[in-house]
Write a protein that holds these residues in place. Sequence first.
Motif, short mmCIF file in Angstrom:
data_model
loop_
_atom_site.label_atom_id
_atom_site.label_comp_id
_atom_site.label_asym_id
_atom_site.label_seq_id
_atom_site.Cartn_x
_atom_site.Cartn_y
_atom_site.Cartn_z
N ARG A 26 0.86 -1.19 0.00
CA ARG A 26 0.00 0.00 0.00
C ARG A 26 0.89 1.24 0.00
N SER A 61 -10.50 -4.02 -0.26
CA SER A 61 -9.20 -4.15 -0.95
C SER A 61 -8.48 -5.43 -0.49
N LYS A 96 -9.87 -8.47 -2.37
CA LYS A 96 -9.33 -8.61 -3.75
C LYS A 96 -8.01 -9.37 -3.71
#
Length: 195
Positions: A127, A139, A142
């Motif tokens: 990130r 997120s 995913k």
Amino acid sequence: MREHIARNEAFLLLKKYNKDPFHIQHGLTVEGVLKWFAKELGYGDEAEYWGIVGLLHDIDFECYPDQHCIKAPELLREAGVGEDIIHGVCSHGYELTVDIAPEHEMEKVLYAVDELTGLIGAAARIRPSGSVQDMELKSLKKKYKTPAFAAGCSRDVIERGADMLGMDLDELLEKTILAMRSCEQEIREAMEKEG
């Protein structure tokens, strides 16, 4: 009353058999996550104990990777660690390296979050913030659904752990993000001292 090893002694024991900063950080992370879950699940008075099991859970992994959770009892008994902690440590290898099933709620949490903290940590490192503080469930999901991402973190184990705890996967993911947020800064500071 449970047999205890003091937290500072447990940390020194972890470092006796683990020199790689990644393994030390993983132990600290699982410690912090287990302490958070202890409080969350109504075991607040046992948070330190849960944390010590988390801190020591991979005691044998760096030096004895082929005997993970098999060598641990010997190393822990030599250090005077109680059988309850040894059972907790070894139970996270259930059906992987040992037949010691997670029984206590703490052992089920450890089984569920060990691999998951690795996956969340890998997701945090890529990130822009390098942190879990701004990570959202969407997120993370995913990344979770991408088999090539953090491929060494077993989704089967994470899902079996969620089942053991009676949680759906989303709840386990979300709670583990929150747990990692709670201890991230403290771990960063501890690792700087080690560094």
